[in-house]
Scaffold this motif. Structure first.
Motif, PDB file in Angstrom:
ATOM      1  N   ALA A 138       0.814  -1.217   0.000  1.00  0.00           N
ATOM      2  CA  ALA A 138       0.000   0.000   0.000  1.00  0.00           C
ATOM      3  C   ALA A 138       0.843   1.260   0.000  1.00  0.00           C
ATOM      4  O   ALA A 138       0.344   2.342   0.280  1.00  0.00           O
ATOM      5  CB  ALA A 138      -0.926  -0.002   1.219  1.00  0.00           C
ATOM      6  N   CYS A 139       2.145   1.129  -0.310  1.00  0.00           N
ATOM      7  CA  CYS A 139       3.012   2.306  -0.353  1.00  0.00           C
ATOM      8  C   CYS A 139       3.890   2.327  -1.603  1.00  0.00           C
ATOM      9  O   CYS A 139       4.811   3.120  -1.714  1.00  0.00           O
ATOM     10  CB  CYS A 139       3.881   2.363   0.908  1.00  0.00           C
ATOM     11  N   GLY A 140       3.606   1.410  -2.536  1.00  0.00           N
ATOM     12  CA  GLY A 140       4.328   1.437  -3.801  1.00  0.00           C
ATOM     13  C   GLY A 140       5.662   0.743  -3.830  1.00  0.00           C
ATOM     14  O   GLY A 140       6.408   0.853  -4.809  1.00  0.00           O
ATOM     15  N   HIS A 141       6.001  -0.008  -2.767  1.00  0.00           N
ATOM     16  CA  HIS A 141       7.316  -0.648  -2.747  1.00  0.00           C
ATOM     17  C   HIS A 141       7.436  -1.736  -3.813  1.00  0.00           C
ATOM     18  O   HIS A 141       8.551  -2.048  -4.255  1.00  0.00           O
ATOM     19  CB  HIS A 141       7.607  -1.230  -1.367  1.00  0.00           C
ATOM     20  N   ASP A 142       6.308  -2.304  -4.228  1.00  0.00           N
ATOM     21  CA  ASP A 142       6.340  -3.257  -5.345  1.00  0.00           C
ATOM     22  C   ASP A 142       6.777  -2.557  -6.627  1.00  0.00           C
ATOM     23  O   ASP A 142       7.555  -3.103  -7.416  1.00  0.00           O
ATOM     24  CB  ASP A 142       4.981  -3.935  -5.517  1.00  0.00           C
ATOM     25  N   ALA A 143       6.302  -1.320  -6.805  1.00  0.00           N
ATOM     26  CA  ALA A 143       6.721  -0.531  -7.968  1.00  0.00           C
ATOM     27  C   ALA A 143       8.180  -0.120  -7.851  1.00  0.00           C
ATOM     28  O   ALA A 143       8.924  -0.133  -8.839  1.00  0.00           O
ATOM     29  CB  ALA A 143       5.832   0.702  -8.120  1.00  0.00           C
ATOM     30  N   HIS A 144       8.611   0.255  -6.635  1.00  0.00           N
ATOM     31  CA  HIS A 144      10.007   0.656  -6.431  1.00  0.00           C
ATOM     32  C   HIS A 144      10.952  -0.481  -6.803  1.00  0.00           C
ATOM     33  O   HIS A 144      11.964  -0.275  -7.492  1.00  0.00           O
ATOM     34  CB  HIS A 144      10.242   1.056  -4.972  1.00  0.00           C
ATOM     35  N   THR A 145      10.640  -1.689  -6.330  1.00  0.00           N
ATOM     36  CA  THR A 145      11.482  -2.848  -6.618  1.00  0.00           C
ATOM     37  C   THR A 145      11.505  -3.135  -8.116  1.00  0.00           C
ATOM     38  O   THR A 145      12.564  -3.416  -8.702  1.00  0.00           O
ATOM     39  CB  THR A 145      10.971  -4.079  -5.850  1.00  0.00           C
ATOM     40  N   THR A 146      10.341  -3.040  -8.740  1.00  0.00           N
ATOM     41  CA  THR A 146      10.242  -3.280 -10.186  1.00  0.00           C
ATOM     42  C   THR A 146      11.050  -2.261 -10.975  1.00  0.00           C
ATOM     43  O   THR A 146      11.767  -2.610 -11.930  1.00  0.00           O
ATOM     44  CB  THR A 146       8.769  -3.222 -10.626  1.00  0.00           C
ATOM     45  N   MET A 147      10.962  -0.995 -10.592  1.00  0.00           N
ATOM     46  CA  MET A 147      11.687   0.052 -11.318  1.00  0.00           C
ATOM     47  C   MET A 147      13.193  -0.119 -11.193  1.00  0.00           C
ATOM     48  O   MET A 147      13.934   0.135 -12.145  1.00  0.00           O
ATOM     49  CB  MET A 147      11.245   1.434 -10.825  1.00  0.00           C
ATOM     50  N   LEU A 148      13.657  -0.569 -10.034  1.00  0.00           N
ATOM     51  CA  LEU A 148      15.093  -0.792  -9.880  1.00  0.00           C
ATOM     52  C   LEU A 148      15.549  -2.004 -10.691  1.00  0.00           C
ATOM     53  O   LEU A 148      16.640  -2.004 -11.265  1.00  0.00           O
ATOM     54  CB  LEU A 148      15.465  -0.946  -8.408  1.00  0.00           C
ATOM     55  N   LEU A 149      14.701  -3.033 -10.768  1.00  0.00           N
ATOM     56  CA  LEU A 149      15.022  -4.159 -11.649  1.00  0.00           C
ATOM     57  C   LEU A 149      15.055  -3.693 -13.104  1.00  0.00           C
ATOM     58  O   LEU A 149      15.907  -4.120 -13.886  1.00  0.00           O
ATOM     59  CB  LEU A 149      14.007  -5.287 -11.471  1.00  0.00           C
ATOM     60  N   GLY A 150      14.123  -2.806 -13.461  1.00  0.00           N
ATOM     61  CA  GLY A 150      14.125  -2.249 -14.811  1.00  0.00           C
ATOM     62  C   GLY A 150      15.400  -1.472 -15.080  1.00  0.00           C
ATOM     63  O   GLY A 150      16.001  -1.584 -16.161  1.00  0.00           O
ATOM     64  N   ALA A 151      15.836  -0.687 -14.100  1.00  0.00           N
ATOM     65  CA  ALA A 151      17.090   0.059 -14.233  1.00  0.00           C
ATOM     66  C   ALA A 151      18.262  -0.894 -14.389  1.00  0.00           C
ATOM     67  O   ALA A 151      19.183  -0.656 -15.192  1.00  0.00           O
ATOM     68  CB  ALA A 151      17.291   0.959 -13.019  1.00  0.00           C
ATOM     69  N   ALA A 152      18.250  -1.976 -13.609  1.00  0.00           N
ATOM     70  CA  ALA A 152      19.329  -2.964 -13.700  1.00  0.00           C
ATOM     71  C   ALA A 152      19.424  -3.533 -15.114  1.00  0.00           C
ATOM     72  O   ALA A 152      20.516  -3.704 -15.667  1.00  0.00           O
ATOM     73  CB  ALA A 152      19.083  -4.080 -12.685  1.00  0.00           C
TER      74      ALA A 152
END
Length: 445
Positions: A138-152
């Protein structure tokens, strides 16, 4: 016509890729060449296959939320994706954390951070809602993790352009657990010269970003107090010592700490959000438990609040012939320092985000009384924290974080991934073209 469109799209992508490969050549390490890095990454992250991959990752994480230091499956997913990319990593770090490495393996080092933990709350209906009762992202940490994987993935695809090493920090337990503190204590970031973090927000439109130089978010702490009296019949209060009355006066007195003792220009907050006591309408209980949070932007004010909270609780309880004990829960919920953005890194962020999204899409942010354990990194090294918008202006307003109705506009995933990748790449390129580069050559991973 359909075949021609597909052919044209393919040619357009090839041109982007060829142009990108020239970004870090010796002839293009100019301000114009550097300014092309963010839009190139954004174009790559918006590819259909790349976007669909990120959406799939985000939904898998969202369906299987895990609380702080319990991110076992999330951590496994992160490691699996890094292995597919050929990205090396360390695990476990800070219990369930993962630290990835992309680049030369040598200095300089720049870090990107994402938090992985969920919240203990129940989600409303959605096709990909949480499959775990009582837990939700409920705070977007799933999106944060996904975006960092995308950056990787973006960084690994262009590893030859990196003029140093990017450290990918997949952090556990941001929601009160102080996972960042454990990451710092683990020593895996000791040679890092800068760290960047992003957070999604419904308060900005899709394509906008926001931050500020200096104090951004407040320092925070928690407290819990047990106020003990003497139970008895509600009709005979003279034979009891009422802890509910004592606790009520404590709560009122705590509000005076900000309204009467704090400088009005020095933002502070004391909130009592928990009150537990009694289970019957006609029984005065033996004890009451209250709890809450306190926030401040300076260490001095924070320390003063902590001292006065304990004094007010214990002494007000004494006035009502009760005893009180106060626990600041520092082991399970460590105090978060204020989040303070480095001046030079903030200017750097504005330049990079402006090149990607346009300078008109940067919004200067006012300080917030919310808190972030990203501040632990900033105590150890220069750091910058910012917010990425996701509100589709054509749709109704999105729910705020920590709401069971919270959702993520997945169209922001390419923006976050490419912004991460751009900041890391540009930072290392900037160091290469500056005198700062000389001080890092002695270090190796």
């Amino acid at each position: 016509m359909s075949s021609f469109c597909k052919w044209a799209s393919f040619v357009f992508l090839i041109i982007h890729l060829l142009n990108f490969c020239q970004i870090s050549s010796s002839s293009s390490l100019t301000s114009n060449g550097l300014s092309q890095v963010p839009p190139k990454f954004l174009a790559l992250a918006k590819r259909d296959d790349f976007f669909d991959w990120m959406v799939g990752i985000r939904r898998r994480i969202h369906e299987n939320p895990e609380l702080g230091y319990e991110e076992v499956e999330t951590s496994r997913l992160v490691r699996t994706e890094l292995e597919k990319m050929g990205v090396s990593y360390k695990h476990p770090v800070a219990v369930t954390g993962v630290i990835g490495y992309v680049g030369t393996g040598q200095a300089p080092f720049v870090a990107l951070r994402a938090d992985m933990d969920a919240l203990a709350m129940q989600m409303v209906e959605w096709e990909h809602k949480s499959k775990v009762p009582g837990k939700m992202h409920a705070c977007g940490h799933d999106a944060h993790t996904t975006m960092l994987l995308g950056a990787a993935k973006l960084l690994k695809e262009h590893q030859d352009e990196l003029q140093g090493t990017v450290i990918l920090v997949f952090q556990p337990a941001e929601e009160g657990g102080g996972g960042a503190k454990k990451i710092v204590e683990a020593g895996v970031l000791k040679d890092v010269s800068a760290i960047f973090g992003l957070h999604v927000t419904n308060q900005l439109s899709l394509g906008q970003v926001s931050s500020r130089e200096g104090p951004l978010l407040a320092g925070s702490g928690f407290f819990e107090a047990k106020i003990s009296g003497k139970g008895g019949h509600a009709a005979l209060p003279q034979h009891a010592i009422d802890p509910i009355l004592a606790a009520s006066n404590v709560i009122v007195s705590l509000q005076h700490l900000v309204s009467r003792e704090a400088d009005p220009l020095d933002s502070q907050v004391v909130t009592v959000a928990k009150f537990e006591g009694g289970g019957a309408f006609n029984v005065i209980p033996d004890s009451v438990t209250i709890g809450g949070t306190f926030r401040a932007f300076s260490t001095k004010s924070f320390t003063q609040l902590k001292r006065r909270i304990e004094q007010v609780i214990t002494r007000q309880a004494s006035v009502h012939m009760c005893n009180a004990t106060v626990d600041f829960l520092e082991e399970e919920k460590p105090f978060f320092p204020p989040t303070v953005n480095n001046k030079d890194l903030h200017m750097f962020f504005k330049n990079v985000s402006g090149d990607m999204l346009g300078t008109q899409n940067y919004v200067e942010m006012q300080p917030l009384m919310g808190s972030e354990d990203f501040s632990f990194y900033q105590e150890a090294m220069p750091g910058h924290f910012s917010f990425v918008g996701m509100q589709d202006e054509a749709k109704p307003p999105m729910a705020s974080p920590h709401s069971p109705h919270f959702e993520v506009n997945e169209d922001l995933l390419p923006i976050g991934a490419s912004l991460h990748a751009s900041m890391a790449t540009r930072y290392l390129l900037d160091l290469k073209t500056s005198s700062l580069d000389k001080s890092y050559r002695k270090d190796e991973l």
